[in-house]
Design a protein around this motif. Structure first.
Motif, PDB file in Angstrom:
ATOM      1  N   ASP A 194      15.574 -29.930 -13.405  1.00  0.00           N
ATOM      2  CA  ASP A 194      16.141 -30.979 -14.239  1.00  0.00           C
ATOM      3  C   ASP A 194      17.578 -31.291 -13.844  1.00  0.00           C
ATOM      4  OD1 ASP A 194      14.093 -31.744 -15.753  1.00  0.00           O
ATOM      5  OD2 ASP A 194      14.890 -31.059 -17.671  1.00  0.00           O
ATOM      6  N   MET A 195      18.244 -30.239 -13.331  1.00  0.00           N
ATOM      7  CA  MET A 195      19.634 -30.394 -12.941  1.00  0.00           C
ATOM      8  C   MET A 195      19.743 -31.399 -11.783  1.00  0.00           C
ATOM      9  SD  MET A 195      21.830 -27.623 -14.071  1.00  0.00           S
ATOM     10  CE  MET A 195      21.303 -26.113 -13.303  1.00  0.00           C
ATOM     11  N   ASP A 196      18.884 -31.227 -10.752  1.00  0.00           N
ATOM     12  CA  ASP A 196      18.885 -32.148  -9.609  1.00  0.00           C
ATOM     13  C   ASP A 196      18.596 -33.568 -10.072  1.00  0.00           C
ATOM     14  OD1 ASP A 196      19.346 -30.263  -7.539  1.00  0.00           O
ATOM     15  OD2 ASP A 196      17.297 -29.558  -7.764  1.00  0.00           O
ATOM     16  N   GLU A 197      17.618 -33.649 -10.996  1.00  0.00           N
ATOM     17  CA  GLU A 197      17.222 -34.965 -11.480  1.00  0.00           C
ATOM     18  C   GLU A 197      18.374 -35.628 -12.229  1.00  0.00           C
ATOM     19  OE1 GLU A 197      13.400 -35.133 -13.311  1.00  0.00           O
ATOM     20  OE2 GLU A 197      13.862 -37.005 -14.354  1.00  0.00           O
ATOM     21  N   ALA A 198      19.016 -34.848 -13.079  1.00  0.00           N
ATOM     22  CA  ALA A 198      20.115 -35.410 -13.872  1.00  0.00           C
ATOM     23  C   ALA A 198      21.242 -35.885 -12.952  1.00  0.00           C
ATOM     24  CB  ALA A 198      20.623 -34.371 -14.855  1.00  0.00           C
ATOM     25  N   LEU A 199      21.491 -35.100 -11.902  1.00  0.00           N
ATOM     26  CA  LEU A 199      22.548 -35.483 -10.962  1.00  0.00           C
ATOM     27  C   LEU A 199      22.213 -36.814 -10.299  1.00  0.00           C
ATOM     28  CD1 LEU A 199      25.146 -34.828  -9.418  1.00  0.00           C
ATOM     29  CD2 LEU A 199      23.767 -33.578  -7.758  1.00  0.00           C
ATOM     30  N   SER A 200      20.963 -36.927  -9.809  1.00  0.00           N
ATOM     31  CA  SER A 200      20.562 -38.168  -9.144  1.00  0.00           C
ATOM     32  C   SER A 200      20.670 -39.357 -10.071  1.00  0.00           C
ATOM     33  CB  SER A 200      19.113 -38.056  -8.657  1.00  0.00           C
ATOM     34  OG  SER A 200      19.039 -37.151  -7.604  1.00  0.00           O
ATOM     35  N   ILE A 201      20.196 -39.178 -11.303  1.00  0.00           N
ATOM     36  CA  ILE A 201      20.234 -40.296 -12.249  1.00  0.00           C
ATOM     37  C   ILE A 201      21.694 -40.678 -12.540  1.00  0.00           C
ATOM     38  CG2 ILE A 201      19.600 -41.070 -14.587  1.00  0.00           C
ATOM     39  CD1 ILE A 201      17.141 -40.706 -12.829  1.00  0.00           C
ATOM     40  N   SER A 202      22.540 -39.650 -12.662  1.00  0.00           N
ATOM     41  CA  SER A 202      23.938 -39.962 -12.972  1.00  0.00           C
ATOM     42  C   SER A 202      24.616 -40.661 -11.799  1.00  0.00           C
ATOM     43  CB  SER A 202      24.696 -38.694 -13.363  1.00  0.00           C
ATOM     44  OG  SER A 202      24.966 -37.932 -12.214  1.00  0.00           O
ATOM     45  N   LEU A 203      24.113 -40.419 -10.581  1.00  0.00           N
ATOM     46  CA  LEU A 203      24.688 -41.100  -9.418  1.00  0.00           C
ATOM     47  C   LEU A 203      24.151 -42.517  -9.263  1.00  0.00           C
ATOM     48  CD1 LEU A 203      24.637 -38.228  -6.770  1.00  0.00           C
ATOM     49  CD2 LEU A 203      26.616 -39.154  -7.956  1.00  0.00           C
ATOM     50  N   GLY A 204      23.168 -42.855 -10.098  1.00  0.00           N
ATOM     51  CA  GLY A 204      22.689 -44.226 -10.079  1.00  0.00           C
ATOM     52  C   GLY A 204      21.272 -44.440  -9.569  1.00  0.00           C
ATOM     53  N   ALA A 205      20.481 -43.347  -9.500  1.00  0.00           N
ATOM     54  CA  ALA A 205      19.088 -43.524  -9.101  1.00  0.00           C
ATOM     55  C   ALA A 205      18.304 -44.124 -10.263  1.00  0.00           C
ATOM     56  CB  ALA A 205      18.470 -42.190  -8.701  1.00  0.00           C
ATOM     57  N   ASP A 206      17.265 -44.902  -9.937  1.00  0.00           N
ATOM     58  CA  ASP A 206      16.468 -45.531 -10.989  1.00  0.00           C
ATOM     59  C   ASP A 206      15.295 -44.667 -11.412  1.00  0.00           C
ATOM     60  OD1 ASP A 206      17.707 -47.743  -9.150  1.00  0.00           O
ATOM     61  OD2 ASP A 206      17.417 -48.642 -11.137  1.00  0.00           O
ATOM     62  N   ASP A 207      14.851 -43.794 -10.507  1.00  0.00           N
ATOM     63  CA  ASP A 207      13.740 -42.911 -10.835  1.00  0.00           C
ATOM     64  C   ASP A 207      13.798 -41.704  -9.909  1.00  0.00           C
ATOM     65  OD1 ASP A 207      11.515 -41.914 -12.052  1.00  0.00           O
ATOM     66  OD2 ASP A 207      10.266 -43.683 -11.719  1.00  0.00           O
ATOM     67  N   TYR A 208      13.017 -40.713 -10.243  1.00  0.00           N
ATOM     68  CA  TYR A 208      13.090 -39.447  -9.504  1.00  0.00           C
ATOM     69  C   TYR A 208      11.679 -38.885  -9.418  1.00  0.00           C
ATOM     70  CZ  TYR A 208      15.040 -34.815  -8.381  1.00  0.00           C
ATOM     71  OH  TYR A 208      15.386 -33.632  -7.777  1.00  0.00           O
ATOM     72  N   ILE A 209      11.175 -38.700  -8.206  1.00  0.00           N
ATOM     73  CA  ILE A 209       9.804 -38.199  -8.051  1.00  0.00           C
ATOM     74  C   ILE A 209       9.826 -36.961  -7.173  1.00  0.00           C
ATOM     75  CG2 ILE A 209       7.505 -38.735  -7.172  1.00  0.00           C
ATOM     76  CD1 ILE A 209       7.963 -41.602  -7.807  1.00  0.00           C
ATOM     77  N   THR A 210       9.105 -35.928  -7.584  1.00  0.00           N
ATOM     78  CA  THR A 210       9.110 -34.718  -6.769  1.00  0.00           C
ATOM     79  C   THR A 210       7.863 -34.620  -5.908  1.00  0.00           C
ATOM     80  OG1 THR A 210       8.272 -33.506  -8.672  1.00  0.00           O
ATOM     81  CG2 THR A 210      10.615 -33.331  -8.210  1.00  0.00           C
ATOM     82  N   LYS A 211       8.062 -34.069  -4.724  1.00  0.00           N
ATOM     83  CA  LYS A 211       6.961 -33.826  -3.789  1.00  0.00           C
ATOM     84  C   LYS A 211       6.212 -32.581  -4.210  1.00  0.00           C
ATOM     85  CE  LYS A 211       9.602 -35.369   0.147  1.00  0.00           C
ATOM     86  NZ  LYS A 211      10.419 -34.856   1.214  1.00  0.00           N
ATOM     87  N   PRO A 212       4.982 -32.415  -3.918  1.00  0.00           N
ATOM     88  CA  PRO A 212       4.094 -33.455  -3.421  1.00  0.00           C
ATOM     89  C   PRO A 212       3.675 -34.355  -4.566  1.00  0.00           C
ATOM     90  CG  PRO A 212       2.929 -31.368  -3.644  1.00  0.00           C
ATOM     91  CD  PRO A 212       4.322 -31.132  -4.086  1.00  0.00           C
ATOM     92  N   TYR A 213       3.634 -35.658  -4.308  1.00  0.00           N
ATOM     93  CA  TYR A 213       3.370 -36.566  -5.422  1.00  0.00           C
ATOM     94  C   TYR A 213       1.976 -37.144  -5.341  1.00  0.00           C
ATOM     95  CZ  TYR A 213       5.599 -38.680  -1.492  1.00  0.00           C
ATOM     96  OH  TYR A 213       5.970 -38.959  -0.226  1.00  0.00           O
ATOM     97  N   ASN A 214       1.542 -37.594  -6.483  1.00  0.00           N
ATOM     98  CA  ASN A 214       0.280 -38.292  -6.582  1.00  0.00           C
ATOM     99  C   ASN A 214       0.524 -39.724  -6.085  1.00  0.00           C
ATOM    100  OD1 ASN A 214      -1.687 -39.983  -7.706  1.00  0.00           O
ATOM    101  ND2 ASN A 214      -2.000 -38.584  -9.421  1.00  0.00           N
ATOM    102  N   PRO A 215      -0.177 -40.173  -4.998  1.00  0.00           N
ATOM    103  CA  PRO A 215       0.096 -41.497  -4.434  1.00  0.00           C
ATOM    104  C   PRO A 215      -0.047 -42.616  -5.470  1.00  0.00           C
ATOM    105  CG  PRO A 215      -1.415 -40.276  -3.027  1.00  0.00           C
ATOM    106  CD  PRO A 215      -1.209 -39.443  -4.251  1.00  0.00           C
ATOM    107  N   ASN A 216      -1.032 -42.477  -6.365  1.00  0.00           N
ATOM    108  CA  ASN A 216      -1.215 -43.527  -7.380  1.00  0.00           C
ATOM    109  C   ASN A 216      -0.001 -43.637  -8.293  1.00  0.00           C
ATOM    110  OD1 ASN A 216      -3.767 -44.057  -6.452  1.00  0.00           O
ATOM    111  ND2 ASN A 216      -4.759 -42.669  -7.890  1.00  0.00           N
ATOM    112  N   ILE A 217       0.536 -42.460  -8.637  1.00  0.00           N
ATOM    113  CA  ILE A 217       1.709 -42.451  -9.517  1.00  0.00           C
ATOM    114  C   ILE A 217       2.911 -43.059  -8.802  1.00  0.00           C
ATOM    115  CG2 ILE A 217       3.400 -40.909 -10.602  1.00  0.00           C
ATOM    116  CD1 ILE A 217       0.956 -41.188 -12.234  1.00  0.00           C
ATOM    117  N   LEU A 218       3.069 -42.716  -7.529  1.00  0.00           N
ATOM    118  CA  LEU A 218       4.179 -43.275  -6.766  1.00  0.00           C
ATOM    119  C   LEU A 218       4.113 -44.801  -6.784  1.00  0.00           C
ATOM    120  CD1 LEU A 218       6.596 -42.651  -4.836  1.00  0.00           C
ATOM    121  CD2 LEU A 218       4.995 -42.927  -2.964  1.00  0.00           C
ATOM    122  N   LEU A 219       2.906 -45.333  -6.551  1.00  0.00           N
ATOM    123  CA  LEU A 219       2.739 -46.787  -6.536  1.00  0.00           C
ATOM    124  C   LEU A 219       3.031 -47.398  -7.908  1.00  0.00           C
ATOM    125  CD1 LEU A 219      -0.475 -46.967  -4.327  1.00  0.00           C
ATOM    126  CD2 LEU A 219       1.814 -47.748  -3.682  1.00  0.00           C
TER     127      LEU A 219
END
Lengths: 337, 220
Positions: free
Chosen positions: B84-109
């Protein structure tokens, strides 16, 4: 340290003293010394020796009892040296020095092992993140080539789940855990866990019934997702015949929120229910399902206690299993808002 | 066609991602030289950026931070770090979303689609032949006739329409439904599709949702 045992320990000294007094006494009699003088000498002898013995006793008692008391009060007994003053008497100084040396050597050892453990934890974390790359490539490649069928999907998900279990095991066993507590939407977390298990649920024909949950809790969302994933994996693994379901609901109490995950699976025998959170416990049900590691619920419980949530399980064999997680509503955070 | 740029140093993964996105109708560009990533982004001017955190030279977080000084392009962080820490950092830097590998291709789309929709303010109205579909209030109009779809039927219909001329697997429809917190089972999906068909039939459209046996459904 008590007087009786101390005196018992000093018995030989006392006997020698008495013997020497007795010899002096006989000599005094033999030299026909006046009886009043003998009484004065006896008195002086008794007073000085009693004072010497008692003085020694209280000095030692103070030192040793202080150590013993402090050891009992401390949860980490090895820190006792920090709580006592360096004694003035010779014997005490030696004991103090010995304790100091032992403590130092043990601390060095503990530090070394902690360092190794931390290195190992870092390595495992890094390794798992590395493994996820080829895993992601593999699943995308299979997907793009239209090879990703139900069977392969399920194998890939198993791999992912086992990898994640190791990651969270390392995290929950470690004192310096990296969690991040913030307000999260419970419904959103359930959605994520649901999607993650969608294929397994559909293939095993387990209905996923989720009540509308519009509640927010303070937790680490990734950790909670992992915990719920373990519970749902178990429900799927230990389902029973037809019309299987997993029902998720939440109760909004005055100062807690209780999330309930209930299934109508094979349940847990009464004799096993107290043991399910223990490490590597698989019990009766573990014999039915060969892939039981007995780690899932152990890690879940461990993570819950780190996050300050209460996890409970109740079950009637052959009827249902109900797991509940209780979140405290934190008034402190509400004030900050 | 929306342009997506992928910043990912794992070659196999980035090529597969490119293929996945191309198959789904996006124009895709890969960054190959990680020394001048920001210039490459600004030059290509994508509609969306998929940004990995562990890349050579500057890591993804630094790139995002520098990029935000110059551009507001939507960014999805794609990473194997999952705290959650990595995610919070990314969002605070201005990311719109955060997806972790390995991801479900349908969800990514779905996530990519959701962000593009939000950014481009794609309207809630879809036109198909003489039908006017309002995804917001769940209605379909054909001239003066109007019918109301249930939430599930609308999710299915909208997904099929957004993927017009493409075979949509049941699995994709399922993911889209579950992503909207409609955790239905296989039977319910079949029932929903046949209800949707009969509603469309009432509006005079027979068999616009075709079944491709063993593959899925298609609207063309």
């Amino acid at each position: 340290m008590n007087l009786k045992d101390y005196l018992k320990d000093k018995l030989i000294n006392i006997l020698i003293l008495l013997l020497s007094y007795f010899i002096v006494f006989l000599l005094l009699i033999a030299f026909k010394v006046k009886i009043s003088l003998i009484l004065v000498i006896t008195f002086i002898f008794l007073i000085t020796n009693t004072l010497l013995i008692m003085g020694d006793y209280y000095k030692k008692k103070k030192f040793y009892n202080n150590i013993l008391n402090n050891i009992n009060k401390l949860d980490k007994a090895y820190l006792v040296l920090e709580t006592i003053n360096k004694p003035e008497f010779y014997e005490g100084k030696i004991v103090y020095q010995i304790l100091y040396e032992i403590n130092k050597s043990m601390c060095e050892n503990v530090n070394l092992i902690e360092e190794q453990l931390l290195d190992f934890k870092d390595y495992i974390e890094m390794w798992i993140h590395e493994v996820k790359r080829p895993l992601a490539s593999l699943s995308l490649t299979l997907n793009n080539n239209k090879l990703l069928d139900i069977k392969l999907k399920s194998i890939l998900k198993n791999l992912e789940d086992y990898l994640e279990q190791v990651l969270y095991y390392v995290r929950c066993e470690n004192a310096a855990s990296d969690y991040y507590i913030k307000e999260v939407d419970l419904g959103n977390i359930i959605k994520n866990v649901g999607i993650r298990n969608m294929d397994d649920l559909l293939n095993n024909k387990v209905d996923f019934k989720v009540e509308k949950i519009n509640l927010k809790v303070y937790t680490d969302s990734k950790w909670l997702e992992f915990i719920l994933n373990q519970i749902i994996n178990n429900s799927i693994k230990y389902k029973k015949g037809k019309n299987s379901y997993i029902k998720i609901s939440a109760i909004d109490n005055v100062d807690t929120i209780k999330l309930i995950i209930e299934d109508n699976g094979i349940g847990i025998p009464k004799s096993d229910i107290k043991e399910v959170f223990k490490k590597t416990f698989t019990g009766e049900n573990g014999r039915i399902v060969p892939s039981a590691t007995g780690m899932g619920l152990y890690i879940a419980k461990n993570l819950c206690s780190k996050l300050g949530h209460k996890i409970e399980i109740e079950s009637i064999f052959n009827e249902y299993t109900r797991v509940s997680i209780t979140f405290a509503k934190n008034k402190f955070y509400d004030v900050l808002k | 066609m929306s342009k997506i740029m992928i910043i990912e140093d794992d070659e196999v993964l980035s090529l597969e991602l490119k293929e996945l996105l191309t198959l789904n109708g996006y124009e895709v560009e890969l960054v190959k030289d990680f020394k001048n990533t920001i210039d490459a982004i600004l030059n290509y001017n994508p509609d969306l950026l998929l940004l990995d955190i562990n890349i050579p030279y500057l890591n993804g977080e630094v790139i995002l931070q520098n990029l935000r000084k110059k551009s507001n392009v939507p960014v999805i962080m794609v990473t194997s770090r999952n705290t959650d820490m990595d995610e919070a950092l990314s969002i605070s830097l201005g990311a719109d979303d955060y997806i972790t590998k390995p991801y479900n291709p349908n969800i990514l789309l779905l996530r990519i689609n959701a962000i593009l929709k939000r950014v481009n303010r794609i309207s809630n109205i879809i036109n198909y032949k003489t039908l006017i579909i309002n995804t917001q209030n769940g209605t379909i109009k054909n001239q003066d006739k109007e019918i109301i779809l249930t939430k599930n039927e609308m999710i299915i219909f909208a997904y099929l329409l957004n993927n017009k001329d493409k075979i949509v697997k049941r699995d994709e429809l399922m993911t889209s439904l579950w992503n909207n917190e409609e955790f239905i089972n296989d039977n319910a999906l079949t029932v929903n599709i046949s209800r949707l068909r009969s509603k469309l039939f009432k509006l005079g459209y027979n068999n616009i949702i075709e079944t491709r046996k063993g593959q899925g459904y298609i609207i063309s």
